[in-house]
Design a protein around this motif. Structure first.
Motif, short mmCIF file in Angstrom:
data_model
loop_
_atom_site.label_atom_id
_atom_site.label_comp_id
_atom_site.label_asym_id
_atom_site.label_seq_id
_atom_site.Cartn_x
_atom_site.Cartn_y
_atom_site.Cartn_z
N GLN A 168 43.40 31.38 -14.17
CA GLN A 168 42.03 31.10 -13.79
C GLN A 168 41.79 31.65 -12.38
OE1 GLN A 168 43.97 28.45 -15.33
NE2 GLN A 168 43.03 29.29 -17.18
N LEU A 169 40.86 32.56 -12.25
CA LEU A 169 40.55 33.12 -10.94
C LEU A 169 39.79 32.10 -10.10
CD1 LEU A 169 39.40 36.78 -11.67
CD2 LEU A 169 41.68 35.91 -11.15
N GLY A 170 39.96 32.23 -8.79
CA GLY A 170 39.29 31.37 -7.83
C GLY A 170 40.16 31.24 -6.61
N SER A 171 39.55 30.86 -5.51
CA SER A 171 40.30 30.62 -4.28
C SER A 171 40.01 29.20 -3.83
CB SER A 171 39.92 31.63 -3.19
OG SER A 171 40.57 31.30 -1.98
N PRO A 172 40.84 28.24 -4.23
CA PRO A 172 40.62 26.86 -3.82
C PRO A 172 40.60 26.70 -2.30
CG PRO A 172 42.22 26.96 -5.58
CD PRO A 172 41.99 28.36 -5.15
N ALA A 173 41.39 27.52 -1.61
CA ALA A 173 41.42 27.44 -0.14
C ALA A 173 40.06 27.81 0.45
CB ALA A 173 42.51 28.35 0.41
N VAL A 174 39.46 28.89 -0.08
CA VAL A 174 38.13 29.28 0.37
C VAL A 174 37.13 28.17 0.08
CG1 VAL A 174 36.21 30.87 -0.07
CG2 VAL A 174 38.53 31.76 0.24
N LEU A 175 37.23 27.57 -1.10
CA LEU A 175 36.30 26.51 -1.49
C LEU A 175 36.44 25.29 -0.58
CD1 LEU A 175 34.14 25.57 -3.47
CD2 LEU A 175 35.97 24.90 -5.05
N ALA A 176 37.67 24.92 -0.24
CA ALA A 176 37.89 23.80 0.68
C ALA A 176 37.32 24.10 2.06
CB ALA A 176 39.38 23.49 0.78
N GLU A 177 37.50 25.33 2.52
CA GLU A 177 36.96 25.70 3.83
C GLU A 177 35.43 25.70 3.82
OE1 GLU A 177 38.37 26.28 6.75
OE2 GLU A 177 40.37 25.83 5.98
N ARG A 178 34.84 26.15 2.74
CA ARG A 178 33.38 26.27 2.67
C ARG A 178 32.67 24.94 2.47
NH1 ARG A 178 30.30 31.51 2.43
NH2 ARG A 178 31.90 32.95 3.16
N THR A 179 33.40 23.96 1.92
CA THR A 179 32.74 22.68 1.60
C THR A 179 33.20 21.52 2.48
OG1 THR A 179 34.41 22.13 -0.07
CG2 THR A 179 32.46 23.36 -0.81
N GLY A 180 34.40 21.63 3.05
CA GLY A 180 34.95 20.50 3.79
C GLY A 180 35.36 19.35 2.89
N ILE A 181 35.62 19.65 1.61
CA ILE A 181 35.98 18.63 0.63
C ILE A 181 37.34 18.99 0.02
CG2 ILE A 181 35.35 17.56 -1.59
CD1 ILE A 181 32.42 18.25 -0.94
N THR A 182 38.17 17.99 -0.23
CA THR A 182 39.44 18.22 -0.91
C THR A 182 39.20 18.84 -2.27
OG1 THR A 182 40.57 16.42 0.24
CG2 THR A 182 41.46 17.07 -1.90
N VAL A 183 39.95 19.89 -2.57
CA VAL A 183 39.78 20.63 -3.82
C VAL A 183 41.01 20.45 -4.69
CG1 VAL A 183 39.53 22.94 -4.84
CG2 VAL A 183 38.26 22.34 -2.76
N VAL A 184 40.78 20.18 -5.96
CA VAL A 184 41.86 20.17 -6.96
C VAL A 184 41.56 21.31 -7.93
CG1 VAL A 184 43.19 18.81 -8.60
CG2 VAL A 184 41.96 17.66 -6.75
N ALA A 185 42.56 22.17 -8.14
CA ALA A 185 42.37 23.36 -8.98
C ALA A 185 43.65 23.66 -9.74
CB ALA A 185 41.96 24.55 -8.11
N ASP A 186 43.62 24.70 -10.55
CA ASP A 186 44.78 25.13 -11.34
C ASP A 186 45.27 24.00 -12.24
OD1 ASP A 186 46.75 26.80 -12.31
OD2 ASP A 186 48.15 26.36 -10.68
N PHE A 187 44.39 23.50 -13.08
CA PHE A 187 44.72 22.35 -13.92
C PHE A 187 45.60 22.69 -15.10
CE2 PHE A 187 40.78 21.07 -11.81
CZ PHE A 187 41.08 19.78 -11.41
N ARG A 188 45.55 23.91 -15.58
CA ARG A 188 46.20 24.22 -16.85
C ARG A 188 47.67 24.60 -16.74
NH1 ARG A 188 42.06 24.18 -20.44
NH2 ARG A 188 39.99 24.76 -19.68
N SER A 189 48.08 25.11 -15.60
CA SER A 189 49.42 25.71 -15.49
C SER A 189 50.54 24.71 -15.74
CB SER A 189 49.60 26.35 -14.11
OG SER A 189 48.75 27.45 -13.96
N ARG A 190 50.41 23.47 -15.25
CA ARG A 190 51.50 22.52 -15.41
C ARG A 190 51.72 22.17 -16.88
NH1 ARG A 190 54.35 18.64 -12.33
NH2 ARG A 190 56.16 18.16 -13.62
N ASP A 191 50.63 22.06 -17.63
CA ASP A 191 50.77 21.76 -19.05
C ASP A 191 51.48 22.92 -19.76
OD1 ASP A 191 49.65 19.89 -21.38
OD2 ASP A 191 49.39 21.98 -21.99
#
Length: 370
Positions: free
Chosen positions: A115-138
């Motif tokens: 899944q493409l995306g940059s959770p780090a960029v999203l956290a920086e842009r929003t100031g909110i804790t981000v949870v991402a990459d949900f599928r890989s562990r399963d």
């Protein structure tokens, strides 16, 4: 402490981003606000292109992930503005990312999902804790990594007295089978949702989708083509199973269409719509049990012709949008990723081994603190 979470979803349809602000403080989750944003044409084109091998993929994928996260951040800011909540009031946001490859259990026995995306960029842009990459562990635990929504569906739509079927019609379709009283929950991908119909519509009309299914409704189903499409082995494979554009893509479609190269495009659209309905019906009718309801979410729920065809090929159940069960069709998947983010922060599993085939329950997602 606040129990507010944001969920962000951009699905296989590539029609844009849906975001919800969800309040988990009461006995049942409540979606308080919803925001959506269409993809910029150039971003949509690049995300679609990255579904297939191409030149300079790593560089392009990284930049597309950054662009996607900036778009996600715009949806988050819209939710905060509409709700009047500061970023500090949100415990976390769950960001699904954009799936460009999904090949669980293939190649080396584990496979991968991307899944493409940059959770780090999203956290920086929003100031909110981000949870991402949900599928890989399963996937790492031997599962399909999808679908992840059935456990959430059970909490929102499950009933004590009967099985409920929930069908998500995104780019790919997936079915949740919610046993009465939560006794059992199953879920798996059925086949194509909007992906093939949208592709054909875009190619022949210039429109990104067939609004209300009106174009398809004006055509005639081609029985021999429909039979060829229904021969696809994935439709008849037992669960657990998942799929994506890796299988149901323009190359797959072109191969099936070769004998019908001179067919009227509107008749092909009618056939693709019928194919989507019947692929879903194979699953829904097989797992109907005592259910009286097939609740539909995702963008396909807005396709009135497709919904009518679903009702025709699933006569034992009442086909309705999930709006009738209390959660609008376009909010369901985003709300599921708000729930998955909350599960992660509480150290609770987000998958169901009975759905994905993983060896056990796992906490899903990587956390990027604010």
């Amino acid at each position: 402490m606040s129990d507010l979470y944001i969920g962000l979803m951009s699905g296989t349809s590539l029609d844009g981003i849906d975001g919800v602000l969800a309040d988990f403080s009461g006995p049942r989750m409540v979606v308080t606000h919803h925001a959506s944003m269409a993809f910029a044409p150039e971003l949509r084109a690049e995300l679609l292109a990255l579904n297939t091998p191409g030149s300079n993929e790593l560089h392009r994928a990284a930049l597309a992930g950054n662009a996607l996260s900036r778009a996600y951040a715009e949806v988050v800011h819209a939710l905060l503005e509409r709700s009047g909540q500061p970023a500090s009031a949100i415990r976390a946001l769950g960001a699904h990312g954009q799936t460009v490859r999904h090949r669980p259990q293939e190649f080396d026995g584990t496979g991968y999902t991307l899944q493409l995306g940059s959770p780090a960029v999203l956290a920086e842009r929003t100031g909110i804790t981000v949870v991402a990459d949900f599928r890989s562990r399963d996937v790492a635990a031997g599962g399909q990594g999808a679908p992840l929504v059935p456990a959430f569906h059970q909490g929102v739509f499950g009933r004590a007295d009967e099985t409920v079927l929930v069908l998500n019609l995104g780019g790919i379709s997936n079915l949740s089978v919610l046993g009465a009283g939560g006794a059992s929950v199953l879920g798996f991908d059925c086949g194509p949702g909007n992906a093939l119909m949208d592709h054909w519509c875009q190619q022949h009309t210039g429109q990104p989708f067939d609004a209300d299914g009106a174009w398809a409704a004006s055509g005639q189903v081609l029985p021999a083509l429909l039979a060829s499409l229904l021969d696809e082995p994935f439709l008849h494979k037992p669960p657990p199973k998942s799929t994506g554009r890796d299988l149901f893509n323009p190359i797959w479609l072109a191969r099936h269409l070769q004998p019908w190269a001179s067919a009227d495009p509107v008749d092909v659209q009618a056939t693709l719509t019928e194919y989507t309905a019947r692929a879903c019906a194979i699953s829904a009718n097989s797992y109907q049990n005592n259910s009286t309801t097939l609740a539909v979410c995702g963008g396909g729920a807005l396709n009135t012709h497709l919904m009518a065809r679903l009702q025709a090929v699933c006569p034992a159940v009442r086909v309705v949008a999930t709006d009738a069960l209390g959660l609008p069709a376009l909010q369901v998947e985003a709300a599921a990723f708000a729930w998955l983010a909350r599960q992660a922060l509480h150290g609770q599993p987000g998958n169901l081994a009975s759905v994905t085939g993983a060896v056990g329950a796992r906490v899903l997602g990587a956390v990027y603190p604010a």
